[in-house]
Scaffold this motif. Structure first.
Motif, PDB file in Angstrom:
ATOM      1  N   GLY A 132       5.775   7.820  16.599  1.00  0.00           N
ATOM      2  CA  GLY A 132       5.153   8.300  16.210  1.00  0.00           C
ATOM      3  C   GLY A 132       4.177   7.163  15.574  1.00  0.00           C
ATOM      4  O   GLY A 132       3.320   6.451  16.337  1.00  0.00           O
ATOM      5  N   PRO A 133       3.258   7.438  14.324  1.00  0.00           N
ATOM      6  CA  PRO A 133       2.274   6.328  13.951  1.00  0.00           C
ATOM      7  C   PRO A 133       2.531   4.768  13.803  1.00  0.00           C
ATOM      8  O   PRO A 133       3.693   5.120  13.244  1.00  0.00           O
ATOM      9  CB  PRO A 133       1.906   7.142  12.901  1.00  0.00           C
ATOM     10  CG  PRO A 133       2.391   8.456  12.817  1.00  0.00           C
ATOM     11  CD  PRO A 133       3.177   9.134  13.661  1.00  0.00           C
ATOM     12  N   GLY A 134       1.798   4.072  14.597  1.00  0.00           N
ATOM     13  CA  GLY A 134       2.216   3.277  14.894  1.00  0.00           C
ATOM     14  C   GLY A 134       1.435   2.100  14.039  1.00  0.00           C
ATOM     15  O   GLY A 134       2.175   0.974  13.481  1.00  0.00           O
ATOM     16  N   ARG A 135       0.329   1.966  13.720  1.00  0.00           N
ATOM     17  CA  ARG A 135      -0.747   1.249  12.486  1.00  0.00           C
ATOM     18  C   ARG A 135      -0.331   2.103  11.144  1.00  0.00           C
ATOM     19  O   ARG A 135      -0.728   3.545  11.459  1.00  0.00           O
ATOM     20  CB  ARG A 135      -1.386   0.511  13.614  1.00  0.00           C
ATOM     21  CG  ARG A 135      -2.245   1.494  13.570  1.00  0.00           C
ATOM     22  CD  ARG A 135      -3.368   1.448  14.776  1.00  0.00           C
ATOM     23  NE  ARG A 135      -4.148   1.642  15.069  1.00  0.00           N
ATOM     24  CZ  ARG A 135      -5.604   2.182  14.742  1.00  0.00           C
ATOM     25  NH1 ARG A 135      -5.458   0.865  13.340  1.00  0.00           N
ATOM     26  NH2 ARG A 135      -6.812   2.644  15.499  1.00  0.00           N
ATOM     27  N   ARG A 148       2.445   0.551  -1.303  1.00  0.00           N
ATOM     28  CA  ARG A 148       2.466  -0.852  -2.598  1.00  0.00           C
ATOM     29  C   ARG A 148       3.155  -0.255  -3.694  1.00  0.00           C
ATOM     30  O   ARG A 148       3.857  -0.857  -4.394  1.00  0.00           O
ATOM     31  CB  ARG A 148       0.892  -1.408  -2.900  1.00  0.00           C
ATOM     32  CG  ARG A 148       0.306  -2.125  -2.245  1.00  0.00           C
ATOM     33  CD  ARG A 148      -0.975  -2.765  -2.810  1.00  0.00           C
ATOM     34  NE  ARG A 148      -1.673  -1.821  -3.403  1.00  0.00           N
ATOM     35  CZ  ARG A 148      -2.825  -1.630  -2.134  1.00  0.00           C
ATOM     36  NH1 ARG A 148      -3.140  -2.419  -1.116  1.00  0.00           N
ATOM     37  NH2 ARG A 148      -3.679  -0.353  -2.286  1.00  0.00           N
ATOM     38  N   GLU A 149       2.841   1.186  -4.065  1.00  0.00           N
ATOM     39  CA  GLU A 149       3.758   1.401  -5.632  1.00  0.00           C
ATOM     40  C   GLU A 149       5.098   1.966  -4.700  1.00  0.00           C
ATOM     41  O   GLU A 149       5.958   2.018  -5.842  1.00  0.00           O
ATOM     42  CB  GLU A 149       3.559   2.989  -4.910  1.00  0.00           C
ATOM     43  CG  GLU A 149       3.775   4.036  -6.380  1.00  0.00           C
ATOM     44  CD  GLU A 149       2.350   5.106  -6.550  1.00  0.00           C
ATOM     45  OE1 GLU A 149       3.498   6.313  -7.395  1.00  0.00           O
ATOM     46  OE2 GLU A 149       1.506   4.951  -6.311  1.00  0.00           O
ATOM     47  N   LEU A 150       4.649   2.321  -3.937  1.00  0.00           N
ATOM     48  CA  LEU A 150       6.694   2.490  -2.870  1.00  0.00           C
ATOM     49  C   LEU A 150       7.620   1.520  -2.710  1.00  0.00           C
ATOM     50  O   LEU A 150       9.221   1.549  -2.214  1.00  0.00           O
ATOM     51  CB  LEU A 150       6.793   3.181  -1.977  1.00  0.00           C
ATOM     52  CG  LEU A 150       6.744   4.752  -2.872  1.00  0.00           C
ATOM     53  CD1 LEU A 150       6.430   6.195  -1.539  1.00  0.00           C
ATOM     54  CD2 LEU A 150       7.023   5.677  -4.087  1.00  0.00           C
ATOM     55  N   ARG A 151       6.773   0.337  -2.407  1.00  0.00           N
ATOM     56  CA  ARG A 151       6.994  -1.079  -2.087  1.00  0.00           C
ATOM     57  C   ARG A 151       7.950  -1.354  -1.048  1.00  0.00           C
ATOM     58  O   ARG A 151       8.879  -1.741  -0.241  1.00  0.00           O
ATOM     59  CB  ARG A 151       8.456  -1.383  -3.016  1.00  0.00           C
ATOM     60  CG  ARG A 151       8.220  -2.000  -4.801  1.00  0.00           C
ATOM     61  CD  ARG A 151       9.297  -2.471  -5.466  1.00  0.00           C
ATOM     62  NE  ARG A 151       8.829  -2.715  -6.990  1.00  0.00           N
ATOM     63  CZ  ARG A 151       9.109  -3.460  -8.245  1.00  0.00           C
ATOM     64  NH1 ARG A 151      10.426  -3.965  -7.330  1.00  0.00           N
ATOM     65  NH2 ARG A 151       8.688  -3.353  -8.879  1.00  0.00           N
ATOM     66  N   VAL A 152       6.760  -0.206  -0.004  1.00  0.00           N
ATOM     67  CA  VAL A 152       6.865   0.002   1.376  1.00  0.00           C
ATOM     68  C   VAL A 152       6.997  -1.374   1.738  1.00  0.00           C
ATOM     69  O   VAL A 152       5.382  -1.987   2.209  1.00  0.00           O
ATOM     70  CB  VAL A 152       6.886   0.837   2.149  1.00  0.00           C
ATOM     71  CG1 VAL A 152       6.950   0.665   3.361  1.00  0.00           C
ATOM     72  CG2 VAL A 152       7.398   2.160   1.906  1.00  0.00           C
ATOM     73  N   ALA A 153       7.991  -2.790   2.756  1.00  0.00           N
ATOM     74  CA  ALA A 153       7.273  -4.034   3.371  1.00  0.00           C
ATOM     75  C   ALA A 153       6.454  -3.420   4.702  1.00  0.00           C
ATOM     76  O   ALA A 153       6.883  -2.346   5.601  1.00  0.00           O
ATOM     77  CB  ALA A 153       8.615  -4.581   3.981  1.00  0.00           C
ATOM     78  N   LEU A 154       5.328  -3.919   5.245  1.00  0.00           N
ATOM     79  CA  LEU A 154       4.185  -3.702   6.154  1.00  0.00           C
ATOM     80  C   LEU A 154       4.449  -4.992   6.747  1.00  0.00           C
ATOM     81  O   LEU A 154       4.639  -6.467   6.386  1.00  0.00           O
ATOM     82  CB  LEU A 154       3.304  -3.711   5.152  1.00  0.00           C
ATOM     83  CG  LEU A 154       2.952  -2.832   4.461  1.00  0.00           C
ATOM     84  CD1 LEU A 154       1.736  -2.371   3.634  1.00  0.00           C
ATOM     85  CD2 LEU A 154       2.802  -1.234   5.146  1.00  0.00           C
ATOM     86  N   GLU A 155       3.879  -5.184   7.671  1.00  0.00           N
ATOM     87  CA  GLU A 155       3.901  -6.653   9.012  1.00  0.00           C
ATOM     88  C   GLU A 155       2.742  -6.073   9.878  1.00  0.00           C
ATOM     89  O   GLU A 155       2.643  -5.171   9.749  1.00  0.00           O
ATOM     90  CB  GLU A 155       5.444  -6.386   9.728  1.00  0.00           C
ATOM     91  CG  GLU A 155       5.722  -5.750  10.243  1.00  0.00           C
ATOM     92  CD  GLU A 155       7.035  -5.665  11.211  1.00  0.00           C
ATOM     93  OE1 GLU A 155       7.145  -4.805  12.043  1.00  0.00           O
ATOM     94  OE2 GLU A 155       7.909  -6.175  10.995  1.00  0.00           O
ATOM     95  N   PRO A 156       2.780  -7.528  10.578  1.00  0.00           N
ATOM     96  CA  PRO A 156       0.873  -7.355  10.985  1.00  0.00           C
ATOM     97  C   PRO A 156       1.500  -6.727  12.190  1.00  0.00           C
ATOM     98  O   PRO A 156       2.552  -6.565  13.060  1.00  0.00           O
ATOM     99  CB  PRO A 156       0.872  -8.595  11.369  1.00  0.00           C
ATOM    100  CG  PRO A 156       1.323  -9.442  10.976  1.00  0.00           C
ATOM    101  CD  PRO A 156       2.849  -9.057   9.687  1.00  0.00           C
TER     102      PRO A 156
END
Length: 243
Positions: A132-135, A148-156
């Motif tokens: 689905g949405p990829g970015r 940030r609030e739910l501490r979801v890890a992000l990556e480039p």
């Protein structure tokens, strides 16, 4: 009352009003939306304006769908004291958001309306695919605030590289690197333009030679080192073979 298609195609219409540039607040709003600075385009992160519920009343909220919108609504309402129940027809949450990993099965409705398995993910353990949405664009500030609030890890997220593989479907299963597809396309287009317009001026001629990496004498495309090499080079090789 409807108008027949033939009449609609032949009936004269008034001339459209002349195009004008937006001015004042309209121009400011358009600029902010285009630049990613307005709430309509950026995902505003201010207060939602939901009143806190009175504890003695405790009205219950029923939410249909456990996609991002439904889960967000349930989250925000629950923070304000509203008891929420989320109903989801499928056996997973997320809606259009889904990450496929090894062993996942994908189902779709066939022409008869029956649920049919269409894919079984069998790629490596460390690989995954965003279905689905990829970015998340940088201006979707509310989504980033939730991360940030739910501490979801992000990556480039790398949208495209010259090393991407382009595959042509069918039994043959041809595969090319993206840099070869892009540069060969430019070369063939430039050569075709040169052939269609033999009386090129010097400026346009030079432009096509540089753009498509054409042969400067014949204006033909004979391959390009921009597309890669037929054989891998090492540091001792001084000559190369074009594709």
């Amino acid at each position: 009352m409807g108008v027949p298609l033939e009449a609609a195609m032949t009936t004269p219409h008034a001339a459209p009003p002349p195009l004008t540039s937006p001015v004042g607040r309209a121009a400011e709003s358009l600029y902010r939306a285009m630049a990613g600075g307005g709430p309509e385009a950026t995902g505003w992160i201010g207060e939602l304006g939901l009143p806190p519920t009175l504890r003695e009343e405790r009205p219950k909220v029923l939410i249909l769908g456990a996609g991002v919108a439904g889960l967000t609504a349930a989250y925000e309402l629950s923070l304000r004291g509203y008891p929420c129940t989320v109903l989801e027809a499928w056996r997973r949450v997320g809606g259009r958001n889904r990450t496929a990993r090894r062993g996942d099965e994908l189902y779709e409705l066939d022409a008869r309306g029956e649920l049919t398995r269409t894919h079984l993910c069998d790629f490596g353990e460390s690989l995954y695919l965003k279905l689905g949405p990829g970015r998340i664009p940088h201006h979707h500030r509310r989504v980033l605030e939730y991360c940030r609030e739910l501490r979801v890890a992000l990556e480039p997220y790398i949208m495209e590289t010259t090393a991407d593989v382009v595959r042509l479907g069918g039994e043959a299963g041809y595969r090319w690197r993206n840099n070869r597809v892009a540069n060969d396309t430019r070369g063939h287009l430039a050569a075709r333009l040169a052939a269609l317009q033999p009386d090129l001026g010097p400026d346009l001629r030079d432009l096509l030679v540089v753009f498509g990496d054409l042969h400067p004498g014949t204006l033909t495309y004979e391959g390009s080192t921009r597309s890669g090499y037929l054989n891998d080079l090492d540091i001792h090789e001084s000559a190369w073979t074009r594709w």
